[in-house]
Scaffold this motif. Structure first.
Motif: not given
Length: 231
Positions: A116-120, A181-196, A211-219
């Protein structure tokens, strides 16, 4: 009815976690496949439960699937999946054997992660104290800025996904993504299938991107069963 939680490869797990009725689940084996089941579940009665009670049952379903997934690769089944008899379930496992085995092989060692990424958003000056043509021009400028911002976000989401891919060995690992993409906000969700096994190293490598995209908060979520990546 045989309530069915997940499909696994044989042999059956040693553990039998508690199902939605509080009793240990059972395992039904059909050749190389195992179904994690709970017998004698009235599906119609479940559907008639009041919402708070129904939510608790859904939580129990997800809890059990996650417990099994923590131990081995599996194909999670949706809440409410049931078969009328052992024979019906065995027929399903036999008929779909090739597809189920291929899916288990493809997903072996992988987990789903919700990123989940929240962009300012940049501040946009409000079109106040303006009239006529000046007001319309200001509103048009606001609209163009918003569209440019959305376009930038989309490009950056794709860049983040590509950075994940670039930090994996393409000969060994095949990541997959689903963008929501979550409508009505700046949140963007990505489901990722990745090697554990690679996730911790990936997250370290991605810190420089953040660090290069400081307007993003990613969890990132914890490792989840691959609900969004089943064939």
């Amino acid at each position: 009815m045989l309530y069915t939680f997940a499909i696994l490869l044989a042999p059956a797990p040693d553990d039998r976690p508690l199902g939605i009725t509080g009793k240990p689940i059972q395992y039904l084996q059909c050749d190389r496949l195992i179904a994690a089941i709970e017998p004698d579940i009235d599906i119609d009665a479940l559907k008639l439960l009041p919402e708070p009670s129904l939510m608790q049952v859904i939580i129990q379903h997800d809890r059990l699937v996650c417990e099994l997934f923590n131990e081995r690769t599996l194909l999670p089944l949706r809440f409410g999946t049931a078969f009328v008899s052992i024979a019906a379930l065995e027929t399903y496992l036999q008929t779909e054997s090739e597809r189920l085995l291929a899916s288990l092989d493809r997903l072996d060692g992988y987990a789903e992660f919700l990123i989940t990424g929240s962009a300012i958003a940049p501040k946009v000056e409000a079109a106040t104290n303006l009239k006529g043509k000046d007001y319309l021009l200001a509103k048009r400028s606001q609209y163009l800025q918003q569209e440019q911002w959305r376009s930038q976000l989309q490009e950056e989401v794709l860049d983040y996904r590509q950075t994940i891919t670039d930090n994996l060995n393409p000969d060994l690992y095949k990541p997959e993504f689903q963008h929501v993409e979550t409508q009505g906000s700046e949140d963007v969700r990505v489901y990722a299938l990745l090697p554990r096994s690679q996730v911790e190293d990936l997250q370290v490598a991605l810190r420089s991107w953040e660090e290069q995209h400081s307007h993003w908060q990613i969890s990132w979520s914890n490792a989840l069963p691959p609900y969004h990546f089943l064939n």
